[in-house]
Design a protein around this motif. Structure first.
Motif, PDB file in Angstrom:
ATOM      1  N   ALA A 131       0.826  -1.244  -0.001  1.00  0.00           N
ATOM      2  CA  ALA A 131       0.001  -0.043  -0.083  1.00  0.00           C
ATOM      3  C   ALA A 131       0.947   1.261  -0.003  1.00  0.00           C
ATOM      4  CB  ALA A 131      -0.926   0.045   1.263  1.00  0.00           C
ATOM      5  N   CYS A 132       2.265   1.207   0.126  1.00  0.00           N
ATOM      6  CA  CYS A 132       2.893   2.263   0.249  1.00  0.00           C
ATOM      7  C   CYS A 132       3.212   2.958  -0.877  1.00  0.00           C
ATOM      8  CB  CYS A 132       4.418   2.116   0.914  1.00  0.00           C
ATOM      9  SG  CYS A 132       5.326   3.740   1.020  1.00  0.00           S
ATOM     10  N   PRO A 133       2.866   4.094  -1.174  1.00  0.00           N
ATOM     11  CA  PRO A 133       2.796   4.949  -2.326  1.00  0.00           C
ATOM     12  C   PRO A 133       4.621   4.941  -2.669  1.00  0.00           C
ATOM     13  CG  PRO A 133       1.326   5.980  -1.104  1.00  0.00           C
ATOM     14  CD  PRO A 133       2.177   5.061  -0.398  1.00  0.00           C
ATOM     15  N   ALA A 134       5.424   5.299  -1.404  1.00  0.00           N
ATOM     16  CA  ALA A 134       6.646   5.373  -1.814  1.00  0.00           C
ATOM     17  C   ALA A 134       7.522   4.134  -1.935  1.00  0.00           C
ATOM     18  CB  ALA A 134       7.231   6.326  -0.540  1.00  0.00           C
ATOM     19  N   GLY A 135       6.588   3.102  -1.716  1.00  0.00           N
ATOM     20  CA  GLY A 135       7.422   1.857  -2.186  1.00  0.00           C
ATOM     21  C   GLY A 135       8.635   1.403  -0.980  1.00  0.00           C
ATOM     22  N   GLU A 136       8.079   1.771   0.196  1.00  0.00           N
ATOM     23  CA  GLU A 136       9.009   1.442   1.138  1.00  0.00           C
ATOM     24  C   GLU A 136       8.755  -0.085   1.716  1.00  0.00           C
ATOM     25  OE1 GLU A 136       8.459   3.749   5.053  1.00  0.00           O
ATOM     26  OE2 GLU A 136       8.630   5.701   3.784  1.00  0.00           O
ATOM     27  N   ASN A 137       9.752  -0.823   2.141  1.00  0.00           N
ATOM     28  CA  ASN A 137       9.721  -1.790   2.708  1.00  0.00           C
ATOM     29  C   ASN A 137       9.579  -1.835   4.264  1.00  0.00           C
ATOM     30  OD1 ASN A 137      10.103  -4.580   3.381  1.00  0.00           O
ATOM     31  ND2 ASN A 137      12.189  -4.801   2.719  1.00  0.00           N
ATOM     32  N   ILE A 138       8.228  -1.370   4.601  1.00  0.00           N
ATOM     33  CA  ILE A 138       8.103  -1.349   5.898  1.00  0.00           C
ATOM     34  C   ILE A 138       8.261  -2.556   6.882  1.00  0.00           C
ATOM     35  CG2 ILE A 138       6.275  -0.583   7.369  1.00  0.00           C
ATOM     36  CD1 ILE A 138       4.964   0.762   4.611  1.00  0.00           C
ATOM     37  N   GLN A 139       7.949  -3.368   6.377  1.00  0.00           N
ATOM     38  CA  GLN A 139       8.188  -4.823   7.548  1.00  0.00           C
ATOM     39  C   GLN A 139       9.694  -4.877   7.552  1.00  0.00           C
ATOM     40  OE1 GLN A 139       9.319  -7.625   5.828  1.00  0.00           O
ATOM     41  NE2 GLN A 139       9.757  -8.379   7.919  1.00  0.00           N
ATOM     42  N   GLY A 140      10.355  -4.650   6.429  1.00  0.00           N
ATOM     43  CA  GLY A 140      11.629  -4.766   6.569  1.00  0.00           C
ATOM     44  C   GLY A 140      12.518  -4.050   7.524  1.00  0.00           C
ATOM     45  N   TRP A 141      11.991  -2.586   7.524  1.00  0.00           N
ATOM     46  CA  TRP A 141      12.587  -1.616   8.439  1.00  0.00           C
ATOM     47  C   TRP A 141      12.120  -1.784  10.009  1.00  0.00           C
ATOM     48  CZ3 TRP A 141       9.279   1.910  10.507  1.00  0.00           C
ATOM     49  CH2 TRP A 141       8.569   2.450   9.774  1.00  0.00           C
ATOM     50  N   LEU A 142      10.931  -2.217   9.971  1.00  0.00           N
ATOM     51  CA  LEU A 142      10.367  -2.419  11.298  1.00  0.00           C
ATOM     52  C   LEU A 142      10.927  -3.628  11.998  1.00  0.00           C
ATOM     53  CD1 LEU A 142       6.290  -2.173  11.006  1.00  0.00           C
ATOM     54  CD2 LEU A 142       8.020  -0.761  12.460  1.00  0.00           C
ATOM     55  N   PHE A 143      11.468  -4.764  11.105  1.00  0.00           N
ATOM     56  CA  PHE A 143      12.222  -5.931  11.691  1.00  0.00           C
ATOM     57  C   PHE A 143      13.465  -5.298  12.515  1.00  0.00           C
ATOM     58  CE2 PHE A 143      15.475  -9.137  11.229  1.00  0.00           C
ATOM     59  CZ  PHE A 143      14.777 -10.357  11.410  1.00  0.00           C
ATOM     60  N   HIS A 144      13.977  -4.585  11.878  1.00  0.00           N
ATOM     61  CA  HIS A 144      15.389  -3.824  12.590  1.00  0.00           C
ATOM     62  C   HIS A 144      15.116  -3.391  13.909  1.00  0.00           C
ATOM     63  CE1 HIS A 144      18.066  -5.338   9.549  1.00  0.00           C
ATOM     64  NE2 HIS A 144      17.127  -5.053   8.690  1.00  0.00           N
ATOM     65  N   ALA A 145      13.775  -2.368  13.703  1.00  0.00           N
ATOM     66  CA  ALA A 145      13.464  -1.477  14.939  1.00  0.00           C
ATOM     67  C   ALA A 145      13.035  -2.351  16.038  1.00  0.00           C
ATOM     68  CB  ALA A 145      12.381  -0.703  14.259  1.00  0.00           C
ATOM     69  N   GLU A 146      12.372  -3.510  15.547  1.00  0.00           N
ATOM     70  CA  GLU A 146      11.973  -4.469  16.645  1.00  0.00           C
ATOM     71  C   GLU A 146      13.006  -4.818  17.826  1.00  0.00           C
ATOM     72  OE1 GLU A 146      10.348  -7.690  14.216  1.00  0.00           O
ATOM     73  OE2 GLU A 146       8.730  -6.258  13.387  1.00  0.00           O
ATOM     74  N   SER A 147      14.149  -5.066  16.811  1.00  0.00           N
ATOM     75  CA  SER A 147      15.425  -5.459  17.934  1.00  0.00           C
ATOM     76  C   SER A 147      16.029  -4.441  18.255  1.00  0.00           C
ATOM     77  CB  SER A 147      16.239  -6.390  17.077  1.00  0.00           C
ATOM     78  OG  SER A 147      16.835  -5.570  15.940  1.00  0.00           O
ATOM     79  N   GLY A 148      15.575  -3.103  18.205  1.00  0.00           N
ATOM     80  CA  GLY A 148      16.275  -1.782  18.904  1.00  0.00           C
ATOM     81  C   GLY A 148      17.135  -1.328  17.969  1.00  0.00           C
ATOM     82  N   ASP A 149      17.557  -2.080  16.910  1.00  0.00           N
ATOM     83  CA  ASP A 149      18.594  -1.427  15.907  1.00  0.00           C
ATOM     84  C   ASP A 149      17.941  -0.390  15.256  1.00  0.00           C
ATOM     85  OD1 ASP A 149      20.662  -0.764  14.309  1.00  0.00           O
ATOM     86  OD2 ASP A 149      21.167  -2.991  13.913  1.00  0.00           O
ATOM     87  N   TYR A 150      17.877   0.905  15.714  1.00  0.00           N
ATOM     88  CA  TYR A 150      17.188   1.910  14.800  1.00  0.00           C
ATOM     89  C   TYR A 150      17.958   2.378  13.713  1.00  0.00           C
ATOM     90  CZ  TYR A 150      14.781   1.795  19.376  1.00  0.00           C
ATOM     91  OH  TYR A 150      14.101   1.217  20.441  1.00  0.00           O
ATOM     92  N   GLU A 151      19.258   2.246  13.824  1.00  0.00           N
ATOM     93  CA  GLU A 151      19.960   3.029  12.810  1.00  0.00           C
ATOM     94  C   GLU A 151      20.043   1.972  11.507  1.00  0.00           C
ATOM     95  OE1 GLU A 151      24.149   4.028  13.385  1.00  0.00           O
ATOM     96  OE2 GLU A 151      24.481   4.272  11.375  1.00  0.00           O
ATOM     97  N   ALA A 152      19.831   0.655  11.708  1.00  0.00           N
ATOM     98  CA  ALA A 152      19.498  -0.351  10.663  1.00  0.00           C
ATOM     99  C   ALA A 152      18.291  -0.213  10.131  1.00  0.00           C
ATOM    100  CB  ALA A 152      19.813  -1.840  11.313  1.00  0.00           C
ATOM    101  N   ALA A 153      17.330   0.042  11.060  1.00  0.00           N
ATOM    102  CA  ALA A 153      15.931   0.263  10.456  1.00  0.00           C
ATOM    103  C   ALA A 153      15.875   1.555   9.897  1.00  0.00           C
ATOM    104  CB  ALA A 153      15.158   0.492  11.881  1.00  0.00           C
TER     105      ALA A 153
END
Lengths: 336, 417, 541
Positions: free
Chosen positions: C39-61
């Motif tokens: 659904a993202c018009p900007a073509g973001e890989n949202i699940q992909g960056w949330l995956f990193h955020a979930e582990s607290g690695d915000y920079e990777a996210a």
């Protein structure tokens, strides 16, 4: 509670593992170094709940004893599919004697170990588990089981309950639930399926022996199951864990639904998941989303006769009453 | 050390000297005194490092012994009669798994009708169970055979029943020479299992074996019993070397040197038979005795050799293969196939029926005269039997046989009111 | 040990029995497309960056996020987050607050000074980007990362386009905008302000550009004919909002009527309220349900005291007052005049009726196709003139910042390919990980974290940001509400639930592998995979 569930992670402690959990909070089954006490290549049917339950339970016991475990196994599916000559799936010292004597064999092993350990001839950490299906436990092996209980022999007995004699072709056992079709309680006549008012719930009988530990579990709640095995191994004396293991063949369910069906058994209250110490209930695994028994019955062909053109509302209501009684009796809504 | 004691006590003390590690006990007459004595010895710690388990049945007793033995412990139990039958499934299993359990069978009849007295029906029912069966003639021999049995069983990895006549031996006070612990330790090494349940070297014991290997497994069990035929006499010799006593072996001949008639039997009845034979020898009868100690394995060659110079033999046995005849006799006849001997079967002493010198004398004289029938039921009350047969012919509901016979015999309690 | 024949067996010897031959169905690991990403018009890989955020690695996210979108702090404020509307978690409790986490990551990046990696190789090609709005900035960012030399020509005095001249500060603080623009420029992108491109071909020739991306936006406010006296002040919304960025704030009087029902109308009404108008009244011809403005913005406006006349059109504007006519919806939902009139006091009328594109820079460009005031582009975002691409509000599409950013990214890939004489083929889309593909049992109950909202009094009088951000704790919590739809998140379920130990765990970050030698194809793994990352396929043969 038998274990502290972890909240607020994606999956908490519901999944087998979770990369977000600290290593010490992870399940035995999540480890790439788990024992796989029962190895690949066994001949269990696709989606066998018993094969799964056995690995869950025995691996947990292996973890608790750091690999110092001996296992006695009753005749039945588990024995037949794991040890047909010339191959065995067991990676642990394992003995199969007979159908009805497993608890006694385990008593003998425990007695031998006690002497040998006292003499310093064997590792003092070695412990004993016995395991069998519901036929080998609640029926033919019941005398030996009760004897082992009352003597408080240092044995953890694990019953894998799939509600019938599946190895011989799905016949009724005293653990077959009411209304279920088996080859000896066919879905014919005026009261199709297994009779109401029969059968026995061995965990309750085990509690009546006032042994140190009695628990029930299902293959759908791994963390709970592992915690129970682990608790059992902390104690000495006779211990009993009764694990519900769906049988795709005997229950007429899809091989992929083994865990789902076990989950439904627990969520409907038809199978109470709890633990008891010295005859007193200590915990209950709370139902998360209470569901009507119909949700559990309908996917199983052994109850297909309840869902013909017209659902057999009377029988379903009787089964619902059994579930409701479990819920009251074991505090399944609130949990303990 | 010479001691006057009950046979059960003597066996119990001998077992204790063998340093058993697990003993399973379930009461059944006439075996009970043995496990009672052992229980006391474990409880007061005279028998150390031993677990004594009060099981809930004979089936459990044998099963506990199976587990203990598989885990590497020297395991012992005792039973009799119905108890042996109740554990049969486990009896076969113990031998099938090759577990060297030693079990005393205090021989007793099998019901119905229920009967607590001695005969050999119980252990002989387990003839094909894969266990070795050694029969004791005296309390001394019972004691000695247990010591030999542990050694033999553990060498072969096969279980052994030591059979001793219920009450006649178990409850009889006799003088026995009780060995010292040192002697027993010298003779019987610690148990070194062929296979053991041990996390250090895991194995799966008790696999399911199909047609592709099952016959081989059975043959190997047979081959082991054949090995026992060689080892049993050697063990008796070794025993004599340590204990200074001739005990055990496969068979035992008595006054057979020029005998034309040889009486063959097992167990305590041999004593009465020998007394009878002694008297008849004095009267000039050429008669001798052959005692069989090892019923399983059956010493066919030894028996044949022992009978090679006689003309006839009489197998007197405390067992009946109903619908067939003798059980021991069948094996003896097989042993002397082609030797041209006249063989007789005598069924005697079932359910504790006394075997008297008087009856034996008459029987043996008839045999020596060549007048004995092929099958004889010693001291059978033909009158009572025939009356019952007649009754059954006439009345469909002829009632229970045992009670009818007692009533005919005038036993008051059995009267019809 | 001298083991008894046949009865006693060596441990684990059943490995000789390859039960994989029993299989009629075969499990396969796959990545399905999470609905948020789709659904993202900007073509973001949202699940992909949330995956990193979930582990607290915000920079990777943040780095995963900015692979597709260089403006997370902006996007985390102004995006209307269609991702959340698609989120499968709505079926359990409520959507994951993707937008809030995105903003948190964007703000973290600004706070921590994270920068984009400089491109390793230079292509030697020059690309002209016309317009420094979201689309132009996005294109410039991607082109620069692909190694091209990029120059942005912006007609206005500041970068940001509609993000600066259309979105009020209370929704997008300018320091955030400036920071994210600067980070793009730090890649080596040249920004020329006050540089209006009046003829694209001339500009390209002059600058020796190999390709151009046009993203001039739509800045000309649409007019509607309203009979009006001389005294009535009628202005357009774009000018009002633009003038907010200058020194002289617009003088609209105490009673302002805003005509229109889109987001711009709401923005203007809320802005004039903050400027001190006692009455800000929106007049819209249809109903609230039918208004194109986002409902939450209408709600916020109402909270702040903005009034709305639904089902009304302006018939006439007189001195200090206007006349509106009541409308009624017909059967088809269209507003029809009722003949009922009402008079409203108004010092000025702001027209917020949409914007037109200034297409003058394209005059005389051969091959070009114009339609309804927009430039037609093909699926590669290229106009009819080879080498000239266009995106954002000047091409037919929804006019949002997010869509514009998406255009920029898409165009950049196609420009890059075109410059190499190739055609860019985007990777094939995976099938959607719809809710029925998941096993929701495994997800814990976790209510949505709510972002703090500025106190209402301050919202009515200042341009402070209305919506606050999440702190680290609740951002982490919110990230962990992600179901990871269609993409393995290493929960070990397949590994654990296999009755045949036929799943091999490859270690952290490496996921799993099936051991087909023993897999019997029971399908328990697929049934118990929480996120639908396993599929059962019929076995070949």
């Amino acid at each position: 509670m038998s274990f502290q569930p972890i909240k607020f992670y994606q999956t908490g402690t519901f999944t087998v593992g979770n990369r977000l959990l600290a290593p010490e909070e992870r399940s035995v089954q999540a480890s790439d170094k788990r024992y796989n006490s029962i190895n690949s290549g066994h001949r269990a049917c696709q989606g066998c709940g018993e094969a799964l339950g056995a690995r869950y339970a025995i691996d947990a016991a292996m973890e608790a004893t750091q690999g110092q475990l001996i296992c006695a196994n009753a005749t039945g599916c588990l024995e037949v599919f794991s040890t047909p000559y010339p191959e065995t799936s067991w990676q642990i010292p394992w003995v199969h004697s007979l159908f009805g004597n497993t608890a006694a064999v385990a008593t003998g092993i425990a007695a031998a170990l006690k002497v040998k350990q006292k003499k310093g001839e064997r590792n003092p950490a070695i412990r004993v588990v016995a395991q069998g299906g519901d036929g080998g436990t609640t029926d033919i092996g019941f005398g030996c089981l009760s004897g082992m209980f009352e003597r408080n022999d240092d044995v953890l007995y694990i019953c894998y309950d799939n509600g019938g004699y599946m190895n011989t072709g799905v016949q009724r056992s005293s653990a077959t639930p009411p209304a279920a079709r088996t080859a000896t309680t066919m879905a014919v006549g005026s009261e199709p399926g297994n009779a109401f008012g029969q059968g026995k719930f061995v965990p309750a009988i085990a509690m009546a022996h006032e042994i140190p530990y009695v628990a029930t579990a299902t293959v759908a709640d791994l963390r709970d199951l592992e915690a129970k095995v682990s608790r059992a191994m902390e104690l000495r004396g006779a211990r009993y864990i009764h694990i519900l293991v769906p049988c795709p063949l005997g229950w007429g369910t899809a091989s992929s639904e083994t865990i789902k069906i076990a989950r439904l058994a627990k969520e409907t209250g038809l199978f109470p998941v709890f633990s008891a110490e010295y005859g007193e209930q200590k915990s209950a695994l709370a139902i998360r989303q209470k569901l009507p028994v119909e949700d559990y019955l309908r996917p199983q062909k052994r109850y297909a006769h309840l869902f013909g053109k017209q659902p057999d509302v009377q029988v379903i209501a009787k089964l619902q009453a059994l579930a409701d009684r479990n819920i009251r009796k074991y505090n399944l809504l609130e949990g303990l | 050390m010479l001691k006057q004691m009950e046979g059960s006590r003597a066996v119990a003390e001998a077992i204790a000297l063998c340093r058993p590690e697990v003993i399973c006990a379930y009461p059944i007459s006439p075996q009970t005194h043995i496990v009672e004595a052992l229980g006391e010895m474990v409880k007061d710690a005279t028998l150390g490092d031993c677990e004594y388990i009060n099981v809930e049945s004979e089936f459990a007793a044998m099963s506990v012994a199976i587990g203990a033995s598989a885990a590497g412990a020297r395991s012992y139990t005792a039973t009799a009669s119905q108890g042996l039958l109740y554990m049969v499934e486990a009896v076969y299993n113990a031998s099938g798994l090759g577990l060297p359990i030693v079990m005393t069978v205090a021989n007793r009849a099998i019901g119905a009708p229920i009967n607590i007295w001695n005969d050999h029906s119980d252990s002989l029912s387990q003839r094909d169970s894969g266990w070795l069966q050694l029969f004791a003639e005296t309390n001394q021999e019972a004691l000695d055979l247990h010591i030999q049995a542990f050694k033999l069983a553990e060498e072969l990895s096969l279980p052994i029943m030591v059979c001793m006549d219920g009450f006649i031996l178990t409850h009889a006070y006799e003088r026995v020479d009780m060995p010292t612990q040192q002697q027993v330790d010298q003779y019987l090494p610690p148990y070194e299992p062929r296979q053991v349940l041990d996390p250090a070297e895991p194995v799966s014991i008790g696999a399911m074996v199909g047609p592709e290997a099952f016959m081989e497994v059975r043959y190997l069990a047979h081959a082991k019993q054949m090995q026992a035929l060689e080892r049993i006499p050697q063990l008796a010799e070794e025993f004599q070397a340590v204990f200074g006593r001739d005990s055990g072996g496969l068979i035992r001949s008595y006054r057979t040197e020029d005998a034309e008639t040889i009486i063959i039997a097992m167990g305590s009845v041999l004593g009465t038979i020998k007394d009878t034979v002694d008297a008849m020898r004095e009267q000039g009868h050429k008669i001798g005795v052959l005692g069989i100690t090892s019923f399983r394995p059956f010493p066919y060659a030894a028996v044949a050799a022992a009978l090679k110079d006689c003309q006839r033999f009489v197998v007197l046995e405390k067992s009946l293969a109903v619908g067939g005849g003798g059980i021991v006799a069948t094996d003896v006849r097989l042993a002397c196939t082609g030797m041209g001997l006249q063989g007789h079967t005598v069924i005697a002493g079932l359910g504790g029926r006394a075997i008297t010198v008087k009856s034996l004398t008459a029987l043996f004289e008839k045999a020596c005269a060549g007048e004995l029938e092929l099958n004889t039921f010693l001291d059978l009350d033909w009158k009572a039997v025939n009356k019952q047969l007649e009754r059954e012919k006439q009345v469909r509901r002829s009632g229970p046989i045992a009670e009818n016979l007692l009533r005919d015999a005038g036993v008051v309690a059995a009267r019809n009111y | 040990m001298d083991k008894p024949f046949a009865i006693t067996l060596d441990p684990g010897s059943s490995l000789a029995n390859r039960t994989g031959s029993w299989r009629t169905f075969k499990p396969l690991y796959l990545d399905r497309l999470p609905p948020c990403n789709a659904a993202c018009p900007a073509g973001e890989n949202i699940q992909g960056w949330l995956f990193h955020a979930e582990s607290g690695d915000y920079e990777a996210a943040w780095r995963a996020l900015t692979e597709n979108n260089p403006l997370p702090a902006i996007m985390g404020r102004v995006c209307y987050h269609p991702c959340q509307g698609a989120c499968n978690r709505q079926n359990i409790d409520s959507s994951v607050g993707i937008n809030a986490v995105e903003r948190f990551l964007g703000d973290e990046a600004i706070k921590r000074g994270w920068a984009f990696p400089k491109p390793a190789n230079k292509s030697g090609k020059r690309v002209l980007v016309v317009g420094a709005g979201p689309s132009g900035l996005s294109a410039a960012y991607h082109l620069a990362r692909l190694g091209h030399e990029v120059e942005i020509h912006e007609a206005g005095p500041y970068a940001g386009g509609m993000m600066r001249f259309g979105i009020p500060q209370y929704r997008l603080p300018r320091d955030v905008l400036n920071a994210e623009v600067k980070r793009i420029l730090d890649l080596g992108v040249v920004l020329r302000l006050d540089t209006k491109v009046s003829n694209i071909q001339d500009s390209m020739q002059a600058g020796q550009f190999d390709a151009a991306f046009l993203a001039v936006g739509a800045h000309i406010g649409k007019r509607a004919f309203i009979p009006a006296g001389d005294a009535t002040k009628i202005v357009d919304a774009v000018s009002v909002l633009r003038s907010m960025e200058g020194e002289d704030k617009p003088m609209l009087g105490r009673r302002v009527v805003v005509y229109g029902g889109g987001n711009t109308a709401i923005d203007v009404a809320r802005t004039v309220k903050r400027l001190g108008a006692s009455e800000a009244i929106i007049v819209y011809r249809r109903t609230r349900e039918k208004a194109p403005a986002h409902d939450f913005e209408i709600e916020e406006a109402l909270q702040e005291g903005v009034m709305v006349k639904w089902l009304s059109t302006i018939k006439q504007a007189g001195e200090g007052e206007i006349t509106i006519e009541k409308m009624a919806l017909d059967d088809k939902g269209f507003p029809q005049p009722t003949g009922e009139f009402e008079t409203l006091a108004a010092d000025s009328v702001v027209l917020a009726l949409g914007q037109d594109v200034d297409l003058s820079l394209l005059d005389g460009l051969p091959g070009l196709e114009l339609k309804d005031g927009t430039v037609q582009v093909n699926q590669n975002m290229m106009t009819g003139h080879p080498g000239i691409f266009a995106g954002g509000d000047m091409v037919p599409s929804e006019r949002t910042v997010t869509v514009a950013v998406g255009h920029g990214k898409k165009a950049a890939h196609h420009i890059d390919a075109w410059l190499r004489g190739e055609t860019y083929a985007p990777p094939p889309k995976h099938e959607i990980a719809s809710f029925d593909k998941l096993n929701p049992w495994y997800y814990t109950e976790a209510p949505h974290m709510v972002r703090p909202t500025l106190d209402i009094i301050r919202r009515q009088s200042t341009f402070e940001e209305v919506q606050g951000g999440l702190d680290e704790n609740n951002a982490l919590f919110e990230a962990r509400r992600c179901l990871s739809c269609g993409n393995c998140f290493e929960c070990d379920n397949c590994y654990g639930v296999c009755p045949d130990n036929a799943v091999i765990k490859l270690g952290p970050g490496k996921r799993f592998e099936f051991n087909y030698d023993y897999c019997k194809g029971c399908g328990v793994c697929a049934a118990e995979c929480p996120c639908g990352a396993i599929k059962m396929m019929p076995e070949e043969n």
